[in-house]
Design a protein around this motif. Structure first.
Motif, PDB file in Angstrom:
ATOM      1  N   SER A   1       0.953  -1.289   0.114  1.00 16.97           N
ATOM      2  CA  SER A   1       0.042  -0.026   0.132  1.00 16.97           C
ATOM      3  C   SER A   1       0.801   1.334  -0.064  1.00 16.97           C
ATOM      4  O   SER A   1       1.708   1.357   0.529  1.00 16.97           O
ATOM      5  CB  SER A   1      -0.957   0.125   1.316  1.00 16.97           C
ATOM      6  OG  SER A   1      -1.655   1.332   1.223  1.00 16.97           O
TER       7      SER A   1
ATOM      8  N   TYR B   1      -1.142   4.275   0.896  1.00 22.48           N
ATOM      9  CA  TYR B   1      -1.963   4.739   1.540  1.00 22.48           C
ATOM     10  C   TYR B   1      -1.086   5.501   2.664  1.00 22.48           C
ATOM     11  O   TYR B   1      -0.428   4.993   3.591  1.00 22.48           O
ATOM     12  CB  TYR B   1      -3.296   3.931   1.905  1.00 22.48           C
ATOM     13  CG  TYR B   1      -4.182   5.135   2.738  1.00 22.48           C
ATOM     14  CD1 TYR B   1      -4.956   5.957   2.067  1.00 22.48           C
ATOM     15  CD2 TYR B   1      -4.224   4.846   4.072  1.00 22.48           C
ATOM     16  CE1 TYR B   1      -5.929   6.356   2.956  1.00 22.48           C
ATOM     17  CE2 TYR B   1      -5.144   5.574   4.749  1.00 22.48           C
ATOM     18  CZ  TYR B   1      -5.878   6.409   4.178  1.00 22.48           C
ATOM     19  OH  TYR B   1      -6.853   7.312   4.747  1.00 22.48           O
TER      20      TYR B   1
ATOM     21  N   GLU C   1      -6.862  -1.923  -1.738  1.00 26.00           N
ATOM     22  CA  GLU C   1      -5.859  -2.911  -1.370  1.00 26.00           C
ATOM     23  C   GLU C   1      -6.466  -3.827   0.017  1.00 26.00           C
ATOM     24  O   GLU C   1      -5.808  -4.845  -0.020  1.00 26.00           O
ATOM     25  CB  GLU C   1      -4.468  -2.426  -1.186  1.00 26.00           C
ATOM     26  CG  GLU C   1      -4.587  -1.320   0.243  1.00 26.00           C
ATOM     27  CD  GLU C   1      -4.591  -0.032  -0.411  1.00 26.00           C
ATOM     28  OE1 GLU C   1      -4.140   0.890   0.271  1.00 26.00           O
ATOM     29  OE2 GLU C   1      -5.297   0.427  -1.285  1.00 26.00           O
TER      30      GLU C   1
END
Length: 143
Positions: A47, A49, A72
């Protein structure tokens, strides 16, 4: 790159002992509950994020809304090793952790930044902790 559940948990365990600090994201220096799963996900390429600027006081909806919106992640009905769990205090979703492999068969641990102990800790998911878990998410690429 294939990432296993054991690798994900091992990455989360690197944070053990890291002092608790709201919005902390630095291994060995400062971490909060959001750091634990995202530290592992970022380091293993699962990820990109990132979140910041959130309140110390949970609003009861944001944490679940964010988890459910990320491509994800997939929500699962039963948690397993390496899953990210959302926990609630007084029915308010407010805390994240990573499920670990507790040494006794059939039992799990949780790795999380604990503001009471003022650091990242790991302990068995006993009945009290199990009752706090309200949602579980798995990174799609974990095998």
């Amino acid at each position: 790159m294939t990432v296993t559940k054991q690798q994900f948990v091992a990455e989360a365990r690197k944070l053990l002992g890291t002092p608790y600090s709201h919005e902390g994201r630095t291994l060995g220096e400062r971490a909060d509950c959001l750091c634990v799963p995202w530290f592992s996900a970022h380091n293993l390429g699962l990820s990109t994020y990132s979140i910041s600027g959130y309140s110390r006081v949970p609003d009861g909806v944001s944490i679940l809304k964010i988890c459910r919106s990320l491509p994800e992640l997939v929500e699962v009905t039963r948690y397993d090793i390496a899953d990210m769990i959302v926990m609630a205090w007084h029915r308010v979703p407010c805390h994240l952790g990573v499920v670990g492999d507790y040494p006794h068969p059939g039992e799990f641990s949780v790795i999380h930044a604990d503001s009471i102990h003022k650091k990242v800790v790991e302990h068995r998911i006993d009945t009290r902790w199990h009752q706090r878990i309200i949602a579980s998410f798995r990174f799609r690429e974990l095998v």
